[in-house]
Write a protein that holds these residues in place. Structure first.
Motif, PDB file in Angstrom:
ATOM      1  N   HIS A   5       0.857  -1.194   0.088  1.00 39.56           N
ATOM      2  CA  HIS A   5      -0.055   0.110   0.094  1.00 39.56           C
ATOM      3  C   HIS A   5       0.870   1.262   0.092  1.00 39.56           C
ATOM      4  O   HIS A   5       1.902   1.234   0.865  1.00 39.56           O
ATOM      5  CB  HIS A   5      -1.001  -0.053   1.257  1.00 39.56           C
ATOM      6  CG  HIS A   5      -1.805   1.116   1.416  1.00 39.56           C
ATOM      7  ND1 HIS A   5      -2.912   1.382   0.762  1.00 39.56           N
ATOM      8  CD2 HIS A   5      -1.555   2.464   2.321  1.00 39.56           C
ATOM      9  CE1 HIS A   5      -3.494   2.371   1.102  1.00 39.56           C
ATOM     10  NE2 HIS A   5      -2.548   3.152   1.920  1.00 39.56           N
ATOM     11  N   THR A   6       0.265   2.123  -0.731  1.00 36.37           N
ATOM     12  CA  THR A   6       1.288   3.615  -0.769  1.00 36.37           C
ATOM     13  C   THR A   6       0.200   4.734  -0.811  1.00 36.37           C
ATOM     14  O   THR A   6      -1.073   4.519  -1.224  1.00 36.37           O
ATOM     15  CB  THR A   6       2.427   3.533  -1.804  1.00 36.37           C
ATOM     16  OG1 THR A   6       3.242   4.707  -1.623  1.00 36.37           O
ATOM     17  CG2 THR A   6       1.763   3.685  -3.121  1.00 36.37           C
ATOM     18  N   LYS A  11       1.903  16.407  -4.689  1.00 37.59           N
ATOM     19  CA  LYS A  11       2.443  16.608  -5.862  1.00 37.59           C
ATOM     20  C   LYS A  11       2.396  15.540  -6.949  1.00 37.59           C
ATOM     21  O   LYS A  11       2.861  15.498  -8.030  1.00 37.59           O
ATOM     22  CB  LYS A  11       4.149  16.969  -5.624  1.00 37.59           C
ATOM     23  CG  LYS A  11       4.162  18.104  -4.945  1.00 37.59           C
ATOM     24  CD  LYS A  11       5.808  18.313  -4.591  1.00 37.59           C
ATOM     25  CE  LYS A  11       6.077  19.504  -4.084  1.00 37.59           C
ATOM     26  NZ  LYS A  11       7.521  19.716  -3.884  1.00 37.59           N
ATOM     27  N   GLY A  12       1.639  14.308  -6.482  1.00 35.80           N
ATOM     28  CA  GLY A  12       1.383  13.229  -7.582  1.00 35.80           C
ATOM     29  C   GLY A  12       2.497  12.210  -7.482  1.00 35.80           C
ATOM     30  O   GLY A  12       2.614  11.269  -8.226  1.00 35.80           O
ATOM     31  N   ALA A  18      10.545  -0.208  -0.256  1.00 36.29           N
ATOM     32  CA  ALA A  18      11.925  -0.625  -0.460  1.00 36.29           C
ATOM     33  C   ALA A  18      12.022  -2.041  -0.995  1.00 36.29           C
ATOM     34  O   ALA A  18      12.742  -2.471  -1.753  1.00 36.29           O
ATOM     35  CB  ALA A  18      12.599  -0.504   0.814  1.00 36.29           C
ATOM     36  N   ALA A  19      11.019  -3.050  -0.643  1.00 33.84           N
ATOM     37  CA  ALA A  19      11.425  -4.357  -0.678  1.00 33.84           C
ATOM     38  C   ALA A  19      10.927  -4.542  -2.414  1.00 33.84           C
ATOM     39  O   ALA A  19      11.560  -5.463  -3.031  1.00 33.84           O
ATOM     40  CB  ALA A  19      10.298  -5.295  -0.045  1.00 33.84           C
ATOM     41  N   ILE A  20      10.169  -3.839  -2.906  1.00 34.77           N
ATOM     42  CA  ILE A  20       9.697  -3.894  -4.421  1.00 34.77           C
ATOM     43  C   ILE A  20      10.964  -3.410  -5.110  1.00 34.77           C
ATOM     44  O   ILE A  20      11.268  -3.709  -6.188  1.00 34.77           O
ATOM     45  CB  ILE A  20       8.300  -3.215  -4.623  1.00 34.77           C
ATOM     46  CG1 ILE A  20       7.241  -3.988  -4.023  1.00 34.77           C
ATOM     47  CG2 ILE A  20       8.382  -3.037  -6.259  1.00 34.77           C
ATOM     48  CD1 ILE A  20       5.893  -3.476  -4.164  1.00 34.77           C
ATOM     49  N   ARG A  21      11.443  -2.143  -4.612  1.00 38.96           N
ATOM     50  CA  ARG A  21      12.514  -1.606  -5.431  1.00 38.96           C
ATOM     51  C   ARG A  21      13.830  -2.509  -5.494  1.00 38.96           C
ATOM     52  O   ARG A  21      14.289  -2.788  -6.514  1.00 38.96           O
ATOM     53  CB  ARG A  21      12.861  -0.305  -4.701  1.00 38.96           C
ATOM     54  CG  ARG A  21      11.933   0.991  -4.740  1.00 38.96           C
ATOM     55  CD  ARG A  21      12.478   2.176  -4.333  1.00 38.96           C
ATOM     56  NE  ARG A  21      13.272   2.232  -3.019  1.00 38.96           N
ATOM     57  CZ  ARG A  21      12.735   2.522  -1.941  1.00 38.96           C
ATOM     58  NH1 ARG A  21      11.622   2.813  -1.761  1.00 38.96           N
ATOM     59  NH2 ARG A  21      13.646   2.387  -0.660  1.00 38.96           N
ATOM     60  N   GLU A  22      14.043  -3.154  -4.249  1.00 43.52           N
ATOM     61  CA  GLU A  22      14.991  -4.139  -4.364  1.00 43.52           C
ATOM     62  C   GLU A  22      14.976  -5.162  -5.271  1.00 43.52           C
ATOM     63  O   GLU A  22      15.813  -5.648  -5.950  1.00 43.52           O
ATOM     64  CB  GLU A  22      15.509  -4.416  -2.707  1.00 43.52           C
ATOM     65  CG  GLU A  22      15.922  -3.311  -1.972  1.00 43.52           C
ATOM     66  CD  GLU A  22      16.138  -3.476  -0.286  1.00 43.52           C
ATOM     67  OE1 GLU A  22      15.861  -4.515   0.111  1.00 43.52           O
ATOM     68  OE2 GLU A  22      16.311  -2.726   0.148  1.00 43.52           O
TER      69      GLU A  22
END
Length: 91
Positions: A5-6, A11-12, A18-22
């Motif tokens: 969830h985010t 500003k859009g 982090a887990a997904i980015r990594e």
């Protein structure tokens, strides 16, 4: 991977956990393609295009006058050090 969830900022901007980015190897400055689908918004990382290169275009680029050529073992050691250094940065 579990759903995440985010929240979108005023500003859009949206934070990718982090887990997904990594897991995807995403780095700051990464470009994305946005696509509207029946399910919602699809965010696709854009890989930079690498132009096709001929050997003649790059041969000798790493040669430096006055320096001896590196051995395969020296190159392997440098790669291991680089990998270890990059792992330390991502933690």
């Amino acid at each position: 991977m579990q759903p995440s969830h985010t929240v979108m900022s005023s500003k859009g901007q949206v934070v990718i956990p982090a887990a997904i980015r990594e897991s995807l190897g995403l780095r700051p400055g990464q470009s994305f393609q946005l696509e509207l689908t029946p399910e919602g918004l699809l965010l696709k990382p854009v890989q930079p295009e690498i132009p096709e290169t001929e050997l003649d275009d790059v041969a000798g680029l790493l040669k430096r006058p006055g320096q001896k050529a590196r051995t395969i073992a020296e190159m392997d050691d440098a790669i291991r050090l680089g990998i270890a250094d990059n792992k330390g940065r991502s933690e």
